[in-house]
Design a protein around this motif. Structure first.
Motif, PDB file in Angstrom:
ATOM      1  N   ILE A   1       0.853  -1.196   0.000  1.00  0.00           N
ATOM      2  CA  ILE A   1       0.000   0.000   0.000  1.00  0.00           C
ATOM      3  C   ILE A   1       0.889   1.246   0.000  1.00  0.00           C
ATOM      4  O   ILE A   1       1.442   1.642   1.034  1.00  0.00           O
ATOM      5  CB  ILE A   1      -0.941   0.009   1.216  1.00  0.00           C
ATOM      6  N   THR A   2       1.018   1.862  -1.171  1.00  0.00           N
ATOM      7  CA  THR A   2       1.865   3.056  -1.314  1.00  0.00           C
ATOM      8  C   THR A   2       1.048   4.333  -1.486  1.00  0.00           C
ATOM      9  O   THR A   2       1.588   5.430  -1.350  1.00  0.00           O
ATOM     10  CB  THR A   2       2.802   2.894  -2.527  1.00  0.00           C
ATOM     11  N   ASP A   3      -0.232   4.214  -1.776  1.00  0.00           N
ATOM     12  CA  ASP A   3      -1.112   5.366  -1.959  1.00  0.00           C
ATOM     13  C   ASP A   3      -1.480   5.929  -0.585  1.00  0.00           C
ATOM     14  O   ASP A   3      -2.152   5.266   0.211  1.00  0.00           O
ATOM     15  CB  ASP A   3      -2.363   4.910  -2.714  1.00  0.00           C
ATOM     16  N   GLN A   4      -1.044   7.165  -0.302  1.00  0.00           N
ATOM     17  CA  GLN A   4      -1.287   7.746   1.016  1.00  0.00           C
ATOM     18  C   GLN A   4      -2.768   7.906   1.304  1.00  0.00           C
ATOM     19  O   GLN A   4      -3.213   7.720   2.441  1.00  0.00           O
ATOM     20  CB  GLN A   4      -0.578   9.098   1.140  1.00  0.00           C
ATOM     21  N   ALA A   5      -3.541   8.225   0.288  1.00  0.00           N
ATOM     22  CA  ALA A   5      -4.991   8.370   0.496  1.00  0.00           C
ATOM     23  C   ALA A   5      -5.611   7.031   0.908  1.00  0.00           C
ATOM     24  O   ALA A   5      -6.512   6.988   1.750  1.00  0.00           O
ATOM     25  CB  ALA A   5      -5.651   8.892  -0.777  1.00  0.00           C
ATOM     26  N   LEU A   6      -5.120   5.944   0.331  1.00  0.00           N
ATOM     27  CA  LEU A   6      -5.621   4.620   0.698  1.00  0.00           C
ATOM     28  C   LEU A   6      -5.194   4.269   2.122  1.00  0.00           C
ATOM     29  O   LEU A   6      -5.973   3.696   2.883  1.00  0.00           O
ATOM     30  CB  LEU A   6      -5.105   3.574  -0.293  1.00  0.00           C
ATOM     31  N   LYS A   7      -3.964   4.622   2.499  1.00  0.00           N
ATOM     32  CA  LYS A   7      -3.518   4.419   3.886  1.00  0.00           C
ATOM     33  C   LYS A   7      -4.441   5.153   4.854  1.00  0.00           C
ATOM     34  O   LYS A   7      -4.826   4.622   5.896  1.00  0.00           O
ATOM     35  CB  LYS A   7      -2.083   4.932   4.073  1.00  0.00           C
TER      36      LYS A   7
ATOM     37  N   ALA B   1      -6.721   3.468   7.737  1.00  0.00           N
ATOM     38  CA  ALA B   1      -6.592   3.865   9.139  1.00  0.00           C
ATOM     39  C   ALA B   1      -7.959   4.064   9.780  1.00  0.00           C
ATOM     40  O   ALA B   1      -8.131   3.835  10.989  1.00  0.00           O
ATOM     41  CB  ALA B   1      -5.757   5.148   9.244  1.00  0.00           C
ATOM     42  N   GLN B   2      -8.937   4.463   8.985  1.00  0.00           N
ATOM     43  CA  GLN B   2     -10.292   4.645   9.496  1.00  0.00           C
ATOM     44  C   GLN B   2     -11.079   3.334   9.500  1.00  0.00           C
ATOM     45  O   GLN B   2     -11.751   3.004  10.487  1.00  0.00           O
ATOM     46  CB  GLN B   2     -11.022   5.692   8.645  1.00  0.00           C
TER      47      GLN B   2
ATOM     48  N   LEU C   1     -12.293  -1.357  -1.663  1.00  0.00           N
ATOM     49  CA  LEU C   1     -11.091  -0.519  -1.636  1.00  0.00           C
ATOM     50  C   LEU C   1      -9.887  -1.191  -2.279  1.00  0.00           C
ATOM     51  O   LEU C   1      -9.078  -0.542  -2.957  1.00  0.00           O
ATOM     52  CB  LEU C   1     -10.740  -0.165  -0.179  1.00  0.00           C
ATOM     53  N   LEU C   2      -9.761  -2.502  -2.055  1.00  0.00           N
ATOM     54  CA  LEU C   2      -8.570  -3.233  -2.503  1.00  0.00           C
ATOM     55  C   LEU C   2      -8.814  -4.029  -3.779  1.00  0.00           C
ATOM     56  O   LEU C   2      -7.919  -4.741  -4.237  1.00  0.00           O
ATOM     57  CB  LEU C   2      -8.100  -4.166  -1.379  1.00  0.00           C
ATOM     58  N   ASN C   3     -10.018  -3.918  -4.333  1.00  0.00           N
ATOM     59  CA  ASN C   3     -10.359  -4.593  -5.586  1.00  0.00           C
ATOM     60  C   ASN C   3     -10.162  -6.101  -5.477  1.00  0.00           C
ATOM     61  O   ASN C   3      -9.550  -6.738  -6.342  1.00  0.00           O
ATOM     62  CB  ASN C   3      -9.530  -4.026  -6.745  1.00  0.00           C
TER      63      ASN C   3
END
Length: 249
Positions: A51-57, A61-62, A147-149
């Protein structure tokens, strides 16, 4: 005690990290160590999501019980049991009488994924990189699938966050584990009686240098906190959701 055993005894979960990034070489070593893990029939029934996409991180987190440190971790990996890849090959490329993945395939995939995850943890620790398992990735099945397809036959069994630990994390005492006398049975399973359970809990407290608490109250608190809490009930609900495709006739 050699360095490998020492590392296993010393390693503890890390939830607060410095700002130092994990460079590509270190990250590559951790991933390659994970892939060297034992695997059923050398099938490697798992996929690792980097997971490198900060928005996905931030989103994870939520959805994983509102834990901000997930978004702050320099590296986040999700280990998935994956029967989809192999069965895609069977269905599309091999001349076989096709069957859909079943519970046995899921169990092997779950084992493969977690063994690989632990390889990553041990490798990271040896390189000075801290880590923490996030079991909450099992929750919110529908949202995490989106989210993770994730297709039907891919199940996220564990998320790991990695980073260089703050000094406070290094100084923090590792929680004391139960003694092997309570955890190991010879040849066959035997249930603990009431006195053995009480001794098990009290011995753990003594070994940790903590005061002995009321056994019944401790058990009641544990039950409410870990087995009938909102997150525990949601995990059970989502587990049924993840398992459903493997149980379909």
């Amino acid at each position: 005690m050699n360095e490998t055993i020492q590392g296993l005894f010393e390693r503890k979960s890390v939830r607060a990290f410095t700002q130092e990034k994990i460079d590509a070489k270190v990250k590559g070593l951790i991933l390659d160590a994970a892939i060297q893990a034992p695997t059923a029939g050398n099938l490697q029934l798992y996929t690792i999501l980097d997971i490198t996409d900060q928005a996905l991180k931030e989103k994870l987190a939520q959805t994983c019980d509102h834990q901000p440190f997930i978004a702050q971790a320099p590296m986040v990996l999700i280990f998935c049991a994956d029967a989809q890849r192999l069965f895609d090959g069977f269905e599309k490329l091999a001349n076989v009488e096709f069957r859909h993945p079943g519970p046995g395939d899921l169990l092997l995939g779950l084992s493969d994924a977690l063994i690989a995850a632990q390889n990553a943890v041990v490798a990271a620790h040896s390189l000075g990189v801290g880590s923490c398992y996030i079991g909450d990735i099992i929750e919110n099945c529908e949202e995490h699938r989106r989210l993770l397809n994730l297709p039907d036959y891919v199940v996220p069994i564990g998320m790991l966050v990695f980073g260089y630990p703050l000094q406070t994390q290094l100084d923090r005492k590792k929680p004391t584990r139960y003694r092997s006398t309570s955890m190991v049975r010879e040849n066959t399973y035997r249930r603990h009686d009431e006195n053995e359970l009480k001794e098990m809990f009290e011995t753990q407290s003594r070994d940790a240098g903590l005061p002995i608490v009321d056994f019944m109250k401790a058990l009641e608190g544990l039950y409410k906190r870990k087995f009938i809490s909102d997150f525990a009930l949601e995990m059970d609900r989502s587990a049924n959701c993840w398992f459903k495709p493997f149980l379909a006739k």
